[in-house]
Design a protein around this motif. Structure first.
Motif, mmCIF file in Angstrom:
data_model
loop_
_atom_site.group_PDB
_atom_site.id
_atom_site.type_symbol
_atom_site.label_atom_id
_atom_site.label_comp_id
_atom_site.label_asym_id
_atom_site.label_seq_id
_atom_site.Cartn_x
_atom_site.Cartn_y
_atom_site.Cartn_z
ATOM 1 N N TYR A 53 -92.239 -5.808 9.966
ATOM 2 C CA TYR A 53 -91.272 -6.888 9.737
ATOM 3 C C TYR A 53 -90.238 -6.822 10.849
ATOM 4 N N THR A 54 -89.792 -7.992 11.305
ATOM 5 C CA THR A 54 -88.805 -8.047 12.378
ATOM 6 C C THR A 54 -87.451 -8.480 11.826
ATOM 7 N N TYR A 55 -86.487 -7.564 11.864
ATOM 8 C CA TYR A 55 -85.102 -7.886 11.517
ATOM 9 C C TYR A 55 -84.456 -8.625 12.690
ATOM 10 N N HIS A 56 -83.617 -9.593 12.362
ATOM 11 C CA HIS A 56 -82.815 -10.292 13.373
ATOM 12 C C HIS A 56 -81.418 -10.487 12.798
ATOM 13 N N PHE A 57 -80.442 -9.787 13.371
ATOM 14 C CA PHE A 57 -79.075 -9.918 12.867
ATOM 15 C C PHE A 57 -78.076 -9.839 14.009
ATOM 16 N N GLN A 58 -76.871 -10.325 13.713
ATOM 17 C CA GLN A 58 -75.761 -10.293 14.655
ATOM 18 C C GLN A 58 -74.576 -9.562 14.035
ATOM 19 N N PRO A 59 -73.989 -8.603 14.727
ATOM 20 C CA PRO A 59 -72.699 -8.065 14.275
ATOM 21 C C PRO A 59 -71.590 -9.060 14.642
ATOM 22 N N LYS A 60 -71.570 -10.173 13.919
ATOM 23 C CA LYS A 60 -70.697 -11.291 14.232
ATOM 24 C C LYS A 60 -69.235 -10.916 14.001
ATOM 25 N N ASP A 61 -68.430 -11.064 15.038
ATOM 26 C CA ASP A 61 -66.995 -10.768 14.946
ATOM 27 C C ASP A 61 -66.747 -9.379 14.363
ATOM 28 N N GLN A 62 -67.551 -8.418 14.773
ATOM 29 C CA GLN A 62 -67.383 -7.038 14.335
ATOM 30 C C GLN A 62 -67.369 -6.106 15.538
ATOM 31 N N VAL B 62 -70.994 -0.818 17.683
ATOM 32 C CA VAL B 62 -70.732 -2.182 18.137
ATOM 33 C C VAL B 62 -69.475 -2.150 18.999
ATOM 34 N N ASN B 63 -69.646 -2.397 20.284
ATOM 35 C CA ASN B 63 -68.534 -2.347 21.231
ATOM 36 C C ASN B 63 -67.826 -3.692 21.320
ATOM 37 N N SER B 64 -66.569 -3.660 21.732
ATOM 38 C CA SER B 64 -65.807 -4.888 21.938
ATOM 39 C C SER B 64 -66.314 -5.611 23.182
ATOM 40 N N ARG B 65 -66.231 -6.932 23.148
ATOM 41 C CA ARG B 65 -66.549 -7.711 24.341
ATOM 42 C C ARG B 65 -65.546 -7.395 25.452
ATOM 43 N N LEU B 66 -65.956 -7.566 26.690
ATOM 44 C CA LEU B 66 -65.117 -7.171 27.819
ATOM 45 C C LEU B 66 -63.769 -7.881 27.829
ATOM 46 N N SER C 240 -62.348 -1.193 12.002
ATOM 47 C CA SER C 240 -60.926 -1.515 12.169
ATOM 48 C C SER C 240 -60.266 -0.521 13.116
ATOM 49 N N HIS C 241 -59.422 -1.042 14.018
ATOM 50 C CA HIS C 241 -58.563 -0.146 14.794
ATOM 51 C C HIS C 241 -57.454 0.351 13.871
ATOM 52 N N VAL C 242 -57.144 1.632 13.972
ATOM 53 C CA VAL C 242 -56.123 2.228 13.113
ATOM 54 C C VAL C 242 -54.992 2.788 13.962
ATOM 55 N N LEU C 243 -53.841 3.022 13.313
ATOM 56 C CA LEU C 243 -52.755 3.710 14.001
ATOM 57 C C LEU C 243 -53.258 5.075 14.450
ATOM 58 N N ASN D 291 -53.986 -0.796 12.402
ATOM 59 C CA ASN D 291 -53.219 -1.086 13.613
ATOM 60 C C ASN D 291 -52.973 -2.599 13.664
ATOM 61 N N LEU D 292 -51.761 -3.017 13.310
ATOM 62 C CA LEU D 292 -51.466 -4.448 13.147
ATOM 63 C C LEU D 292 -51.441 -5.206 14.467
ATOM 64 N N THR D 293 -51.176 -4.512 15.564
ATOM 65 C CA THR D 293 -51.017 -5.205 16.850
ATOM 66 C C THR D 293 -52.289 -5.212 17.688
ATOM 67 N N ALA D 294 -53.259 -4.377 17.339
ATOM 68 C CA ALA D 294 -54.495 -4.311 18.121
ATOM 69 C C ALA D 294 -55.414 -5.476 17.778
ATOM 70 N N SER D 295 -56.184 -5.908 18.753
ATOM 71 C CA SER D 295 -57.222 -6.910 18.516
ATOM 72 C C SER D 295 -58.496 -6.194 18.091
ATOM 73 N N ALA D 296 -59.251 -6.820 17.209
ATOM 74 C CA ALA D 296 -60.543 -6.249 16.816
ATOM 75 C C ALA D 296 -61.636 -6.977 17.598
ATOM 76 N N ALA D 297 -62.484 -7.726 16.916
ATOM 77 C CA ALA D 297 -63.553 -8.436 17.617
ATOM 78 C C ALA D 297 -63.063 -9.743 18.234
ATOM 79 N N ARG D 298 -61.896 -10.232 17.781
ATOM 80 C CA ARG D 298 -61.326 -11.471 18.298
ATOM 81 C C ARG D 298 -60.001 -11.163 18.994
#
Length: 555
Positions: free
Chosen positions: A111-120, A144-148, A247-250, A330-337
């Motif tokens: 079976y072939t899984y196809h998924f996206q770590p969308k906004d993660q 899952v790494n952050s986009r550049l 999540s980014h944390v303090l 971490n309230l000031t850090a950006s996550a996936a967005r």
């Protein structure tokens, strides 16, 4: 002339198709061959599950929004499924890999899984959900790494290492399954592993990782075990906690971290000590006698063995509770967005429903079962999501067989049946996990992250809300509940699908301590949920039934 026009049209369409492909998020293809093999993690040869000949399985290294394609060939003698622990599968529970959402991959098929770590972003892992396969392996890291374009709140590390810790049994998964089917518990584990190995601790072990003096390293620590909370530490080195389950944390420094089953922590470790060998130490928590193992870190060009004096681990669960309270979003850090994590003010949203889930154990027909609010879940032959999608739910399960606020009588009279809650789309809900037992519980929710706003001793009452962290509780997917304690989580159920709430204690999950949450799209719109993929497997009552013709429509 007509041929020229046709050729021009074909070239135009080909160019357009190329543009579409380029505009899409990248695709990464994996082919996994799942087999049995023999390994000796604790010095005793035993059957393990290999993926492409590896134990543990290969790491998946991804970036936010990548398309991950995994073609799984099942060469075992039993049905097999993998779940991607912490990946939210937005609108797409069809790829979640639990028995309530998917038919298993039968022996000799693929079976072939196809998924996206969308906004993660973040540190995760995968593992088998069928039978007791997790006790044999089949697990691995998933990062899952952050986009550049999205900044992260720390400098780029020299390298990125995944550390999979977990308890281990020398008996086979089949034997452990027989124990549970016969009404017995698994008992005490035989050892602890770090990346599939138990160190000898005498300096003869090969290093698991190599460090360059003065450099920093991303070290991701996940507890992939069956039932035991584990404390992780590194000789003479602090761990700076930077991320937790997406999540980014303090950023605080820790000498050691309690990692409960199913949880992942992302840390930064600086190679700032005398260049030589050092031990990573993983030891059991909350067992009558402590089980410990080691893994070796080696400084490049270093001289000298690791000290035989291992750093001591903490004692008692109060220490662990205090550590939990030190974790902050971490309230000031950006996550996936690009927008800061703290721009979502979860503490100002009105709660529309409170669901209290009380874990218990008891005997049904003389055999051990674990339950939530008096119902011990069993997986029907037809996956719950397929029954719902094909319109035959009434033939497979009933919704809401448990109440939101169970009575003592309901909790103690255990029934064995599918346990499915119906939750209205986009409602903001409070879930309270109440643990009356003497062991630590670990609870996971598929398809979502939630705000773990409180863990406290005693019994929950509405008055306890005044103690909630409504500002910077960490958004995560797994929360622990200490003995005779409760935990409260808050979240918006905005991801349509059939999602598993389960004990990450594999023994408890296997014997019924789990349920599913059905979140339906009111408009049956593709904006809320995808249709069942054409490639999805069918089994049970819908095995040979044609798929419904686009039950979900719209943009």
């Amino acid at each position: 002339m007509r041929g020229v026009k046709l050729l021009a049209a074909c070239l135009y369409l080909a160019a357009a198709a190329t543009l579409v492909v380029r505009a899409e998020d990248p695709y990464f293809h994996h082919v996994w061959n799942v087999t049995y093999g023999t390994a000796s993690p604790l010095g005793v040869p035993q059957q393990v599950i290999l993926i492409n000949g590896q134990f543990p399985g290969p790491n998946i290294n991804s970036t936010s929004n990548n398309n991950i394609i995994v073609n799984v060939f099942n060469n075992l003698d039993e049905p097999f499924l993998l779940t991607w622990n912490g990946i939210q599968h937005r609108k797409n529970c069809w790829q979640d890999g639990t028995p309530g959402t998917m038919c298993p991959i039968m022996p000799g098929t693929n079976y072939t899984y196809h998924f996206q770590p969308k906004d993660q972003i973040g540190s995760y892992f995968y593992y088998p959900t069928t039978g007791m396969h997790r006790a044999a392996g089949g697990f691995g890291g998933l990062r899952v790494n952050s986009r550049l374009l999205i900044p992260v709140p720390y400098a780029d590390p020299e390298d990125d290492y995944t550390v999979l810790i977990g308890d281990w049994y020398t008996k086979s998964h089949a034997q452990l399954k027989k124990f549970l089917d016969g009404g017995r518990t698994l008992g005490r584990p035989d050892g602890i592993l770090i990346n599939g190995k138990a160190g000898k601790g005498d300096g003869s072990d090969a290093p698991l990782f190599t460090l360059k003096p003065g450099k920093t390293y991303r070290v991701r620590i996940c507890n992939v075990g069956l039932k035991t909370s584990i404390n992780f530490r590194i000789q003479n080195h602090k761990m700076k906690l930077v991320e937790m389950e997406g999540s980014h944390v303090l950023q605080n420094d820790y000498d050691s971290l309690d990692v409960h089953v199913g949880q992942c922590y992302g840390t930064i470790v600086t190679a700032n000590q005398e260049p030589k060998d050092y031990y990573m130490v993983a030891s059991s928590r909350f067992l009558k006698s402590v089980i410990t193992t080691t893994g070796l870190l080696r400084y490049e060009g270093g001289k000298g063995p690791a000290s035989s004096q291992l750093p001591a681990g903490p004692v008692g669960w109060a220490w662990s509770l205090n550590q939990f309270r030190s974790f902050r979003w971490n309230l000031t850090a950006s996550a996936a967005r690009p927008n800061p994590q703290g721009s979502y003010h979860y503490g100002k949203i009105n709660i529309t429903r409170t669901i209290k889930l009380v874990n218990t154990q008891g005997k049904v027909d003389g055999k051990l079962r674990y339950a939530l609010n008096g119902v011990s879940h069993t997986d029907p032959e037809t996956p719950l999501k397929l029954a719902e999608y094909f319109g035959i739910s009434d033939k497979v399960f009933k919704y809401d067989t448990i109440t939101d606020n169970p009575t003592p009588e309901q909790i103690t009279n255990i029934k064995v049946e599918p346990n499915v809650l119906n939750i209205t789309h986009r409602t903001f809900i409070e879930v309270v996990f109440e643990n009356h037992e003497k062991s630590v519980q670990s609870w996971h929710l598929d398809g979502y992250s939630f705000f773990a706003v409180a863990v406290e001793p005693g019994t929950w009452t509405p008055e306890k809300r005044k103690n909630y962290n409504l500002l910077d509780a960490v958004s995560r997917h797994t929360v622990q509940v200490y003995p005779k304690c409760w935990a409260a989580i808050l979240l918006t159920f905005d991801n349509c699908g059939m999602w598993n709430i389960r004990s990450e204690n594999t023994e408890r999950r296997y014997l019924g301590q789990q349920l599913y949450v059905s979140v339906l799209s009111p408009e049956k719109s593709l904006r809320d949920e995808y249709n069942m993929p054409e490639t999805s497997l069918q089994c049970g009552l819908v095995k040979n039934t044609p798929k419904p013709a686009n039950p979900y429509a719209g943009a």
